[in-house]
Design an enzyme around this catalytic site. Structure first.
Site: not given
Ligand code: KIV
Length: 281
Positions: A54, A93, A123, A125, A192
């Site tokens: 994202d 994401d 993914k 968070e 991260e």
């Molecule tokens: O959105 C993204 O690019 C990420 C990476 C920094 C892991 O989540």
């Protein structure tokens, strides 16, 4: 034939291949991409996992944060990246507010992302606070990557992009989050901006691979934002970032040369198939 990681076979990698890499001690190469062209380049270069981050909101769209990314936007970028990736596993994401509100919304959004992109996983968070959503998404047959430490969707709550898990209490919570995510069934966890010692501890504790960004060398793999490591995002230079190219500078210089030649009428020229106009036209 040794498929996961640097293997010569070009078949599509699966979540199982990524997990097996940890047990084989093979480092996982992850990188972001937002379109088919760059996806095909990083795929051909041997990336194991392409993350449709994202971060597209900030890197490509000029936003301050990732918060504005939408399911529609992630689906669009996920679809065009999946088109360009023949070997790497594509992970998309889930954007801010697409999974936090309810289990039902989380499953529906994750399912739609997979359904309309051709990606292999999503993914999310967060840790214990979203575990019910993670379990439900995995229960629906959708593979999930976790993301702990500095989680950009919580940038305002965290007071900016700061290193997380510095004191022992915070480190313990993060380790518990990682264990909960692994127990819920994620197949990898992005770490991260955390201290390398904590990343090592988490990597040794959980059975699933850890993929670090600003988390030191001891994770099972690394992920970088493509545009950052190519030097296209010139204003962004945290200490952990290594620039493998200076494409921002190269782009500016190339376009400046083009502008100069157009203005001087020296491009296009004879070598491009055009004869200079004589007096007769
Ligand atoms: O959105 C993204 O690019 C990420 C990476 C920094 C892991 O989540």
């Amino acid at each position: 034939m040794s498929v996961p990681g640097g293997g010569s076979a070009r078949r599509k990698l699966t979540t199982f291949d990524i997990m097996v890499m940890k047990s084989r001690g093979e480092k996982i190469v992850a990188i972001t991409a937002y379109d088919a062209l760059f996806a095909s380049l990083v795929d051909a270069a041997g990336a194991d996992l392409i993350l449709v981050g994202d971060s597209v909101a900030s890197v490509l769209c000029g936003e301050e944060t990732t918060l504005s990314a939408t399911v529609e936007q992630m689906t669009y970028h996920g679809r065009i990246v999946a088109r360009g990736a023949s070997r790497a596993l594509v992970v998309v994401d889930m954007p801010f507010l697409s999974y936090q509100v309810s289990v039902e919304e989380a499953v529906r959004n994750a399912g739609n992302i997979l359904k309309h992109t051709g990606a292999g996983a999503v993914k999310l968070e967060g840790g214990c606070e979203i575990i019910d959503k993670v379990e439900a998404i995995i229960g629906a047959g959708i593979p999930v990557v976790g993301h702990l430490g500095f989680t950009p969707q919580a940038v305002h709550a965290l007071g900016g992009p700061r290193i997380q898990g510095i004191d022992e209490d915070a480190a313990m919570f993060l380790e518990e989050d990682a264990v909960s995510l692994a127990q819920a069934g994620v197949f990898a966890i992005v770490l991260e901006l955390i201290p390398p010692s904590l990343a090592r501890r988490v990597t040794e504790t959980v059975s699933v691979p850890t993929i670090g960004i600003g988390a030191g060398p001891d994770c099972d793999g690394q992920v970088l934002v493509l545009h950052d490591m190519l030097g296209l995002n010139e204003g962004f230079s945290p200490r952990f970032l290594k620039r493998y190219a200076e494409l921002g500078k190269a782009t500016r210089e190339a376009v400046a040369r083009y502008a100069e030649e157009v203005r001087a009428a020296s491009y296009p020229a004879a070598e491009h198939g055009y004869e200079p106009a004589g007096d007769g036209g």
